[in-house]
Design a protein around this motif. Structure first.
Motif, PDB file in Angstrom:
ATOM      1  N   THR A 117       0.822  -1.224   0.000  1.00 24.27           N
ATOM      2  CA  THR A 117       0.000   0.000   0.000  1.00 24.27           C
ATOM      3  C   THR A 117       0.852   1.269   0.000  1.00 24.27           C
ATOM      4  O   THR A 117       0.347   2.346  -0.290  1.00 24.27           O
ATOM      5  N   ALA A 118       2.139   1.136   0.326  1.00 26.07           N
ATOM      6  CA  ALA A 118       3.009   2.330   0.352  1.00 26.07           C
ATOM      7  C   ALA A 118       3.962   2.372  -0.815  1.00 26.07           C
ATOM      8  O   ALA A 118       4.803   3.264  -0.898  1.00 26.07           O
ATOM      9  N   ALA A 119       3.868   1.421  -1.746  1.00 30.15           N
ATOM     10  CA  ALA A 119       4.818   1.367  -2.868  1.00 30.15           C
ATOM     11  C   ALA A 119       4.483   2.432  -3.902  1.00 30.15           C
ATOM     12  O   ALA A 119       3.321   2.758  -4.128  1.00 30.15           O
ATOM     13  N   THR A 120       5.505   2.956  -4.504  1.00 28.66           N
ATOM     14  CA  THR A 120       5.352   3.961  -5.571  1.00 28.66           C
ATOM     15  C   THR A 120       5.588   3.356  -6.940  1.00 28.66           C
ATOM     16  O   THR A 120       5.296   3.990  -7.949  1.00 28.66           O
ATOM     17  N   THR A 121       6.126   2.155  -7.015  1.00 27.78           N
ATOM     18  CA  THR A 121       6.363   1.468  -8.300  1.00 27.78           C
ATOM     19  C   THR A 121       5.789   0.058  -8.192  1.00 27.78           C
ATOM     20  O   THR A 121       5.524  -0.460  -7.098  1.00 27.78           O
ATOM     21  N   SER A 122       5.596  -0.564  -9.312  1.00 28.82           N
ATOM     22  CA  SER A 122       5.045  -1.929  -9.354  1.00 28.82           C
ATOM     23  C   SER A 122       6.133  -2.971  -9.538  1.00 28.82           C
ATOM     24  O   SER A 122       5.845  -4.136  -9.790  1.00 28.82           O
ATOM     25  N   THR A 123       7.399  -2.588  -9.434  1.00 28.70           N
ATOM     26  CA  THR A 123       8.499  -3.535  -9.621  1.00 28.70           C
ATOM     27  C   THR A 123       8.521  -4.524  -8.453  1.00 28.70           C
ATOM     28  O   THR A 123       8.557  -4.106  -7.294  1.00 28.70           O
ATOM     29  N   PRO A 124       8.513  -5.821  -8.703  1.00 27.96           N
ATOM     30  CA  PRO A 124       8.526  -6.816  -7.603  1.00 27.96           C
ATOM     31  C   PRO A 124       9.812  -6.695  -6.797  1.00 27.96           C
ATOM     32  O   PRO A 124      10.895  -6.484  -7.341  1.00 27.96           O
ATOM     33  N   GLN A 125       9.687  -6.819  -5.465  1.00 21.28           N
ATOM     34  CA  GLN A 125      10.838  -6.762  -4.569  1.00 21.28           C
ATOM     35  C   GLN A 125      10.734  -7.886  -3.559  1.00 21.28           C
ATOM     36  O   GLN A 125       9.649  -8.379  -3.252  1.00 21.28           O
ATOM     37  N   ARG A 126      11.888  -8.279  -3.032  1.00 17.83           N
ATOM     38  CA  ARG A 126      11.926  -9.318  -2.018  1.00 17.83           C
ATOM     39  C   ARG A 126      11.575  -8.730  -0.665  1.00 17.83           C
ATOM     40  O   ARG A 126      11.916  -7.593  -0.343  1.00 17.83           O
ATOM     41  N   PHE A 127      10.855  -9.504   0.149  1.00 19.42           N
ATOM     42  CA  PHE A 127      10.544  -9.087   1.509  1.00 19.42           C
ATOM     43  C   PHE A 127      11.829  -9.116   2.316  1.00 19.42           C
ATOM     44  O   PHE A 127      12.554 -10.128   2.323  1.00 19.42           O
ATOM     45  N   PRO A 128      12.197  -8.009   3.009  1.00 14.69           N
ATOM     46  CA  PRO A 128      13.531  -7.905   3.619  1.00 14.69           C
ATOM     47  C   PRO A 128      13.715  -8.741   4.886  1.00 14.69           C
ATOM     48  O   PRO A 128      14.830  -8.823   5.382  1.00 14.69           O
ATOM     49  N   PHE A 129      12.656  -9.362   5.394  1.00 14.54           N
ATOM     50  CA  PHE A 129      12.799 -10.109   6.655  1.00 14.54           C
ATOM     51  C   PHE A 129      12.259 -11.532   6.450  1.00 14.54           C
ATOM     52  O   PHE A 129      11.165 -11.887   6.918  1.00 14.54           O
ATOM     53  N   PRO A 130      12.993 -12.401   5.752  1.00 10.17           N
ATOM     54  CA  PRO A 130      12.484 -13.752   5.435  1.00 10.17           C
ATOM     55  C   PRO A 130      12.278 -14.615   6.681  1.00 10.17           C
ATOM     56  O   PRO A 130      11.448 -15.525   6.660  1.00 10.17           O
ATOM     57  N   ASP A 131      13.016 -14.405   7.763  1.00 12.01           N
ATOM     58  CA  ASP A 131      12.826 -15.259   8.944  1.00 12.01           C
ATOM     59  C   ASP A 131      11.444 -15.065   9.555  1.00 12.01           C
ATOM     60  O   ASP A 131      10.907 -15.985  10.169  1.00 12.01           O
ATOM     61  N   LEU A 132      10.860 -13.867   9.391  1.00 12.69           N
ATOM     62  CA  LEU A 132       9.489 -13.667   9.882  1.00 12.69           C
ATOM     63  C   LEU A 132       8.508 -14.517   9.087  1.00 12.69           C
ATOM     64  O   LEU A 132       7.510 -15.009   9.633  1.00 12.69           O
ATOM     65  N   ILE A 133       8.773 -14.679   7.765  1.00 12.63           N
ATOM     66  CA  ILE A 133       7.887 -15.513   6.922  1.00 12.63           C
ATOM     67  C   ILE A 133       8.004 -16.975   7.318  1.00 12.63           C
ATOM     68  O   ILE A 133       7.005 -17.702   7.436  1.00 12.63           O
ATOM     69  N   ASP A 134       9.238 -17.427   7.559  1.00 13.06           N
ATOM     70  CA  ASP A 134       9.446 -18.838   7.890  1.00 13.06           C
ATOM     71  C   ASP A 134       8.740 -19.221   9.182  1.00 13.06           C
ATOM     72  O   ASP A 134       8.181 -20.331   9.301  1.00 13.06           O
ATOM     73  N   ASP A 135       8.745 -18.319  10.153  1.00 14.86           N
ATOM     74  CA  ASP A 135       8.123 -18.638  11.440  1.00 14.86           C
ATOM     75  C   ASP A 135       6.615 -18.436  11.429  1.00 14.86           C
ATOM     76  O   ASP A 135       5.921 -18.918  12.322  1.00 14.86           O
ATOM     77  N   ALA A 136       6.073 -17.716  10.425  1.00 16.29           N
ATOM     78  CA  ALA A 136       4.659 -17.349  10.443  1.00 16.29           C
ATOM     79  C   ALA A 136       3.748 -18.558  10.256  1.00 16.29           C
ATOM     80  O   ALA A 136       2.595 -18.534  10.710  1.00 16.29           O
ATOM     81  N   TYR A 137       4.224 -19.604   9.570  1.00 13.13           N
ATOM     82  CA  TYR A 137       3.354 -20.764   9.334  1.00 13.13           C
ATOM     83  C   TYR A 137       3.153 -21.603  10.594  1.00 13.13           C
ATOM     84  O   TYR A 137       2.168 -22.343  10.701  1.00 13.13           O
ATOM     85  N   ASP A 138       4.068 -21.477  11.546  1.00  8.75           N
ATOM     86  CA  ASP A 138       3.959 -22.256  12.774  1.00  8.75           C
ATOM     87  C   ASP A 138       3.248 -21.484  13.885  1.00  8.75           C
ATOM     88  O   ASP A 138       2.549 -22.067  14.717  1.00  8.75           O
ATOM     89  N   ARG A 139       3.463 -20.161  13.935  1.00  9.01           N
ATOM     90  CA  ARG A 139       2.866 -19.355  15.000  1.00  9.01           C
ATOM     91  C   ARG A 139       2.763 -17.915  14.495  1.00  9.01           C
ATOM     92  O   ARG A 139       3.383 -17.546  13.504  1.00  9.01           O
ATOM     93  N   ARG A 140       1.964 -17.136  15.209  1.00  4.03           N
ATOM     94  CA  ARG A 140       1.852 -15.725  14.869  1.00  4.03           C
ATOM     95  C   ARG A 140       3.215 -15.048  15.086  1.00  4.03           C
ATOM     96  O   ARG A 140       3.835 -15.188  16.131  1.00  4.03           O
TER      97      ARG A 140
END
Length: 784
Positions: A117-140
């Motif tokens: 919602t805050a992006a100014t371009t539509s260029t795909p970018q990597r999420f800068p904190f991948p460890d948060l994604i890895d842990d999200a499937y097991d717990r909040r």
């Protein structure tokens, strides 16, 4: 060294004992209280740090619950499946507003940011904190992250449909507003800051609570790091207990910590009432001690102190209260002798004071007493009144001729005459030749009437045996408050008016500021003029001289202009006269000559063959070195002497004719033109001018201004032109302001014309443009 008295020594003993005990008690109480507050501060900081972490967890749980509700939204899951980015952003924005998020992201299963919602371009970018994604499937998953110099609480929640299709990231700003809100809802301390590490030894503040204390900045400068255990330090001149608490954060992000402070000064504030009570007890004890010392030593020291006080009063000029004592011993005898001495000194001082404030000849108040009386009257009568300065013009001559004794008798007679007609006015003698009358609340009519009465009284000759002397009185009047609101200014202005009255037929004059030659601003203006000459702060404007035969401009008159840095444009009439009076006119004239000839050289280099006319003052014609100095200037600037004309007034030539004629002949012998300025309004005649090396006459503008309509002016101008040509003089008419005057001058054979109808004075560049673009007044018409 002065020895302390008995009363003082006793008082100091009591006071010192009491103060020592109280200070020791206060120090002990303060130290015990401070130690207790330090221990309490460590406990509160530790508890507050844990409470802050718990509050952050509560925020995470609340946001996570809301986002889990969002993950069940069918429209969102459908938009993700259909890869409808617009719908996804709309849903994310709506939900972000509900949960207070500043930014919402949709992360793909591969870690790519698919919607932001805050992006100014539509260029795909990597999420800068991948460890948060890895842990999200097991717990909040939630953590504090630092992005772009700001801290935020980031919560990651997966979306199932029914298999994972992506993750929603909620970014809640941890700013000053949120911290202040948390402080209001909990027992968090008022001093709290969030800081992120931007370098190994550098922490930058990203958010503060409701009080900006500067905890991180003070720690960075004093300890080069953050305390992970409670630390006592100084922040902004106050004592603080400070503790840094690490917050939950991703592996890839910069560390973010909460720094909490506990102010010992604020903690000590409730004890101020105790300190006030202690100070009150101390003051009471001091008072009781001093009272006891005074009562104890009073009977011994009181008589001596009374004599010492009397000495001090006499030293200050107070003789009204003599020292007195009822004792009949040696101290009583000393007091009686002292009283007699005091009275003798008082009588002598009264005589001295009277002599200091009065004139010895007339026994009238002198100028000093007059100033004090007038200032007192102005304060009590709304600042209104009239001051009359009465001068006897012949007093100096009488002293030289008849001596001081007769003049003193004459002044005493004058004071008696003025006193008889002064009525209720305050009369004083302000100088050897002047008296003063002050009329409170008097207007101009009353001042004139009083002045005429004084003149009538003093116009009668002073008579002694075989002596009859006219005093030639004159009266100058200054009105308050118009001419001054203080006595010294009124006296000075009345003196100026009296000097003016001494030379007038009526012998009575009111002060006129416009004609006052002694105004204080004249002194500062002359200083500014000298500074302007040193810094080249003056400038020349040039008024065209129009050749009536060729109908073209072939010369100019250089006119001095001064743009004062504070007063703006200063008229030449304002400072030229003062420059002549102060002797600065020589520097002014030489500056004008040098600047004008330098400008002529520049015009010659541009192909403009022009003559220049420069005005000289009366003082310049007293300078024997002037011809040689002008010759040197002509040589330096390579300007022919025939291109220069100096203009002098009739008064300048007539004042010192021998010197002026010698200098003018020295200039004429070099080929420099000599012009008589303002001809026709002074005392010069054609017969007198025959003895001068004059080459040009400039008819004064009073004969030219109404030339088109006044028949008498026409006859005068025609006569001057014809006689001047017969004597070999060129003629220039000043003040041409209409076409009729210009046509008449051309018809009678006048050589040149000047005036606003032709052109106003202008800067050098504008003058060059004017001459270069001029096709002749006959073809293009005159310029105003």
């Amino acid at each position: 060294m002065r020895t302390m008295g008995f009363r003082l020594r006793l008082a100091l003993f009591f006071v010192a004992t009491l103060v020592t005990v109280q200070l020791l008690t206060a120090g002990l109480v303060y130290e015990v209280t401070r130690r207790a507050l330090v221990t309490e501060g460590e406990r509160q900081l530790t508890a507050n740090a844990q409470a802050f972490v718990a509050q952050m967890d509560d925020i995470s749980a609340r946001i996570g619950g809301n986002v889990e509700v969002l993950s069940l939204d069918y429209a969102l899951r459908s938009a993700i499946a259909e890869r409808d980015r617009g719908t996804v952003l709309s849903v994310l924005r709506n939900h972000g507003r509900r949960v207070g998020a500043s930014r919402m992201l949709l992360i793909g299963l591969d870690g790519t940011v698919e919607a932001d919602t805050a992006a100014t371009t539509s260029t795909p970018q990597r999420f800068p904190f991948p460890d948060l994604i890895d842990d999200a499937y097991d717990r909040r998953t939630a953590a504090v992250v630092a992005l772009d110099g700001k801290a935020s609480w980031m919560v990651v929640v997966p979306i199932y449909a029914p298999q994972p299709v992506g993750l929603v990231v909620v970014n809640v700003p941890l700013d000053d507003v949120l911290l202040a809100h948390m402080q209001r809802l909990s027992a968090l301390p008022r001093d709290i800051e969030l800081a992120t590490q931007t370098a190994p030894d550098r922490w930058d503040v990203v958010a503060r609570g409701d009080r900006h204390t500067g905890l991180v900045d003070s720690l960075a400068s004093a300890h080069r790091g953050l305390p992970w255990k409670p630390l006592l330090t100084e922040v902004g001149g106050k004592e603080y207990m400070v503790l840094a608490q690490r917050l939950k954060q991703p592996k890839q992000g910069a560390p973010v910590v909460a720094v909490l402070g506990y102010s010992l000064d604020d903690a000590l504030s409730p004890f101020r009432s105790i300190a006030i009570a202690w100070a009150t007890l101390l003051a009471l004890g001091l008072g009781v001690g001093l009272l006891g010392a005074w009562v104890t030593a009073r009977s011994v020291s009181r008589p001596v102190e009374a004599l010492a006080a009397a000495v001090r009063r006499i030293g200050a000029g107070d003789y009204r209260t003599p020292a007195s004592t009822r004792r009949h011993d040696e101290i009583g005898q000393l007091a009686g002798a002292f009283d007699a001495m005091t009275e003798a000194v008082r009588q002598r001082e009264l005589r001295i004071r009277h002599q200091a404030m009065h004139d010895s000849v007339t026994d009238l108040p002198n100028r000093l007493a007059a100033e004090a009386s007038i200032d007192e009257s102005l304060a009590s009568h709304a600042g209104e009144g009239a001051l009359l300065m009465v001068g006897l013009t012949r007093a100096p001559e009488i002293i030289k001729t008849m001596g001081h004794a007769l003049c003193d008798r004459l002044m005493r007679d004058a004071s008696e005459r003025i006193r008889r007609v002064a009525m209720d006015a305050f009369l004083a003698r302000t100088s050897d030749t002047q008296f003063m009358l002050w009329l409170p609340r008097a207007g101009q009519d009353a001042a004139i009437a009083a002045g005429l009465r004084v003149l009538d009284a003093l116009n009668e000759p002073y008579q002694e045996t075989d002596v009859s002397i006219d005093r030639l009185p004159s009266v100058g009047i200054a009105m308050a408050p118009a001419d001054g609101r203080q006595a010294d200014m009124l006296l000075r202005h009345a003196e100026v008016a009296q000097f003016a009255a001494a030379g007038s037929a009526s012998a009575l004059s009111f002060y006129d500021a416009t004609t006052d030659p002694h105004r204080p601003e004249r002194l500062s203006l002359m200083g500014d003029l000298r500074e302007a000459l040193d810094r080249d702060g003056l400038l020349l404007h040039y008024q065209p001289k129009f050749d009536l035969a060729s109908q073209r401009t072939d010369g100019a008159e250089a006119l001095l202009r001064w743009s004062h840095p504070r007063r703006g444009w200063v008229a030449p009439d304002t400072f030229i006269g003062m420059a002549e009076d102060t002797g600065n006119i020589h520097r002014v004239s030489r500056w004008v000559l040098a600047s004008a000839l330098a400008q002529v050289q520049r015009w010659i280099e541009r192909g403009l063959a022009l003559h220049i006319a420069v005005n000289l003052s009366t003082r310049d014609l007293e300078d024997a070195e002037l011809p040689a100095w002008i010759a040197a200037l002509l040589s330096i600037h390579r300007v022919p002497a025939s291109c220069l004309t100096v203009e002098v007034t009739e008064r300048a030539v007539i004042g010192e004719p021998d010197t002026a004629i010698r200098i003018l002949r020295g200039l004429a012998e070099q080929g420099i033109g000599i012009a008589i300025d303002d001809f026709g309004v002074g005392q010069a005649t054609f017969a007198y001018l025959r003895h001068l090396p004059v080459s040009e006459l400039k008819i004064d503008q009073m004969f030219v201004r109404h030339l088109a309509t006044d028949a008498n002016d026409r006859i005068i101008v025609r006569s001057i032109v014809e006689l001047s040509h017969q004597l070999g003089y060129r003629v220039t008419a000043e003040g041409v302001e209409d076409q009729g005057a210009l046509d008449y001058l051309a018809a009678v054979g006048c050589d040149h014309a000047q005036g606003f109808f032709i052109a106003r004075p202008m800067p050098a560049e504008a003058f060059a443009t004017f001459v270069g673009g001029q096709a002749g007044l006959a073809a293009a018409g005159p310029r105003r």
